[in-house]
Scaffold this motif. Structure first.
Motif, PDB file in Angstrom:
ATOM      1  N   LEU A  36       1.015  -1.197  -0.212  1.00 41.67           N
ATOM      2  CA  LEU A  36       0.261  -0.052  -0.033  1.00 41.67           C
ATOM      3  C   LEU A  36       0.772   1.304  -0.211  1.00 41.67           C
ATOM      4  N   GLY A  37       2.164   1.169   0.231  1.00 40.12           N
ATOM      5  CA  GLY A  37       3.125   2.329  -0.231  1.00 40.12           C
ATOM      6  C   GLY A  37       3.283   3.094   1.335  1.00 40.12           C
ATOM      7  N   VAL A  38       2.908   2.570   2.443  1.00 46.47           N
ATOM      8  CA  VAL A  38       2.916   3.106   3.550  1.00 46.47           C
ATOM      9  C   VAL A  38       4.045   2.613   4.565  1.00 46.47           C
ATOM     10  N   PRO A  39       5.145   3.351   4.764  1.00 42.83           N
ATOM     11  CA  PRO A  39       6.215   3.035   5.513  1.00 42.83           C
ATOM     12  C   PRO A  39       6.145   2.646   7.239  1.00 42.83           C
ATOM     13  N   ILE A  40       6.836   1.743   7.688  1.00 38.00           N
ATOM     14  CA  ILE A  40       6.674   1.507   9.176  1.00 38.00           C
ATOM     15  C   ILE A  40       6.901   2.843   9.799  1.00 38.00           C
ATOM     16  N   GLY A  41       6.256   2.939  10.708  1.00 39.49           N
ATOM     17  CA  GLY A  41       6.644   4.366  11.807  1.00 39.49           C
ATOM     18  C   GLY A  41       7.734   3.968  12.713  1.00 39.49           C
ATOM     19  N   GLY A  42       7.724   2.981  13.467  1.00 44.25           N
ATOM     20  CA  GLY A  42       8.577   2.826  14.635  1.00 44.25           C
ATOM     21  C   GLY A  42       8.345   1.328  15.438  1.00 44.25           C
ATOM     22  N   ALA A  43       9.014   1.006  16.149  1.00 43.15           N
ATOM     23  CA  ALA A  43       9.017  -0.396  16.734  1.00 43.15           C
ATOM     24  C   ALA A  43       9.751  -0.291  17.890  1.00 43.15           C
ATOM     25  N   GLY A  44       9.288  -1.217  18.896  1.00 42.10           N
ATOM     26  CA  GLY A  44       9.836  -1.574  20.134  1.00 42.10           C
ATOM     27  C   GLY A  44       9.906  -3.209  20.411  1.00 42.10           C
ATOM     28  N   GLU A  45      10.144  -3.385  21.624  1.00 42.21           N
ATOM     29  CA  GLU A  45      10.442  -4.904  21.779  1.00 42.21           C
ATOM     30  C   GLU A  45       8.958  -5.461  21.994  1.00 42.21           C
ATOM     31  N   ASP A  46       8.092  -4.745  22.400  1.00 35.35           N
ATOM     32  CA  ASP A  46       6.389  -5.238  22.336  1.00 35.35           C
ATOM     33  C   ASP A  46       5.427  -4.789  21.645  1.00 35.35           C
ATOM     34  N   TYR A  47       6.050  -3.772  20.711  1.00 36.88           N
ATOM     35  CA  TYR A  47       5.101  -3.096  19.739  1.00 36.88           C
ATOM     36  C   TYR A  47       5.652  -2.719  18.363  1.00 36.88           C
ATOM     37  N   PHE A  48       4.864  -2.258  17.654  1.00 36.54           N
ATOM     38  CA  PHE A  48       5.293  -1.626  16.472  1.00 36.54           C
ATOM     39  C   PHE A  48       4.041  -0.848  15.732  1.00 36.54           C
ATOM     40  N   TRP A  49       4.664   0.267  14.997  1.00 31.45           N
ATOM     41  CA  TRP A  49       3.355   1.138  14.336  1.00 31.45           C
ATOM     42  C   TRP A  49       3.457   1.684  12.959  1.00 31.45           C
ATOM     43  N   ILE A  50       2.503   1.726  12.336  1.00 34.15           N
ATOM     44  CA  ILE A  50       2.574   2.014  10.916  1.00 34.15           C
ATOM     45  C   ILE A  50       1.339   3.079  10.876  1.00 34.15           C
ATOM     46  N   ASP A  51       1.908   4.316  10.699  1.00 27.64           N
ATOM     47  CA  ASP A  51       0.941   5.586  10.518  1.00 27.64           C
ATOM     48  C   ASP A  51      -0.139   5.411  11.672  1.00 27.64           C
ATOM     49  N   GLU A  52      -1.570   5.446  11.314  1.00 26.67           N
ATOM     50  CA  GLU A  52      -2.364   5.328  12.197  1.00 26.67           C
ATOM     51  C   GLU A  52      -2.506   4.099  12.890  1.00 26.67           C
ATOM     52  N   LEU A  53      -1.896   3.080  12.800  1.00 26.94           N
ATOM     53  CA  LEU A  53      -2.199   1.692  13.251  1.00 26.94           C
ATOM     54  C   LEU A  53      -1.001   1.500  14.420  1.00 26.94           C
ATOM     55  N   PHE A  54      -1.489   0.925  15.489  1.00 24.25           N
ATOM     56  CA  PHE A  54      -0.381   0.700  16.654  1.00 24.25           C
ATOM     57  C   PHE A  54      -0.611  -0.996  16.907  1.00 24.25           C
ATOM     58  N   VAL A  55       0.291  -1.544  16.965  1.00 27.73           N
ATOM     59  CA  VAL A  55       0.100  -3.002  17.156  1.00 27.73           C
ATOM     60  C   VAL A  55       0.899  -3.565  18.288  1.00 27.73           C
ATOM     61  N   SER A  56       0.292  -3.991  19.104  1.00 26.24           N
ATOM     62  CA  SER A  56       1.307  -4.618  20.666  1.00 26.24           C
ATOM     63  C   SER A  56       1.185  -5.813  21.096  1.00 26.24           C
ATOM     64  N   THR A  57       1.808  -6.569  21.958  1.00 39.15           N
ATOM     65  CA  THR A  57       1.344  -7.464  22.570  1.00 39.15           C
ATOM     66  C   THR A  57       0.573  -7.146  23.855  1.00 39.15           C
ATOM     67  N   ALA A  58       0.119  -8.237  24.626  1.00 43.52           N
ATOM     68  CA  ALA A  58      -0.987  -8.013  25.616  1.00 43.52           C
ATOM     69  C   ALA A  58      -0.090  -7.219  26.917  1.00 43.52           C
ATOM     70  N   ASP A  59       1.543  -7.710  26.851  1.00 40.11           N
ATOM     71  CA  ASP A  59       2.324  -7.176  27.897  1.00 40.11           C
ATOM     72  C   ASP A  59       2.732  -5.896  27.841  1.00 40.11           C
ATOM     73  N   SER A  60       2.316  -5.144  26.747  1.00 40.13           N
ATOM     74  CA  SER A  60       2.847  -3.587  26.290  1.00 40.13           C
ATOM     75  C   SER A  60       1.880  -3.074  27.415  1.00 40.13           C
ATOM     76  N   ASP A  61       2.655  -1.981  27.875  1.00 46.22           N
ATOM     77  CA  ASP A  61       1.964  -1.027  28.782  1.00 46.22           C
ATOM     78  C   ASP A  61       0.727  -0.385  28.324  1.00 46.22           C
TER      79      ASP A  61
END
Length: 142
Positions: A36-61
């Motif tokens: 879709l031509g949308v780059p990754i915004g950032g990531a950490g050990e228990d999450y990542f985000w791409i523009d308006e979408l934030f995806v995390s594990t259940a252990d994430s704060d």
């Protein structure tokens, strides 16, 4: 704080998904957002985000210890070819077909494809047919 660039005005402000397998989700979402031509915004050990979408594990704060699932998210595509590429990329990255590319009866020109992500969320890419936009998005820098 480093400068960040956000885009707003693409139908969705933000959504958080709490997933069981972050690695599988990252593979799936990297593939469909590349299509879709949308780059990754950032990531950490228990999450990542791409523009308006934030995806995390259940252990994430941010998740407060709870799994979610069975959501429907629709992302905009700029043409039918992008919808097709989204479906192909998602299938190759572990998604499950939930309605291949094609016209839908929602309104004339509605062309979409549906996939289930690794946690069973219904993920759609849609092209609304010929139209004009004043801008692809609004840029926010901070």
């Amino acid at each position: 704080m480093e400068t960040q660039l956000l885009h707003r005005g693409r139908l969705i402000d933000h959504i958080q998904l709490v997933v069981a397998d972050l690695k599988a989700s990252r593979t799936f979402y990297d593939a469909i957002f590349d299509a879709l031509g949308v780059p990754i915004g950032g990531a950490g050990e228990d999450y990542f985000w791409i523009d308006e979408l934030f995806v995390s594990t259940a252990d994430s704060d941010a998740a407060q210890g709870k799994l979610t699932g069975r959501h429907h998210l629709a992302f905009q595509a700029i043409d039918r070819a992008m919808v097709d590429a989204f479906h192909k990329a998602g299938m190759a990255a572990g998604g499950t077909d939930h309605g291949g590319p094609g016209e839908r009866p929602y309104h004339p020109g509605y062309y979409a494809a549906f996939l289930l992500d690794p946690d069973g969320n219904n993920i759609e890419a849609v092209y609304h047919g010929d139209h004009e936009r004043s801008a692809l998005s609004v840029e926010i820098r901070f």
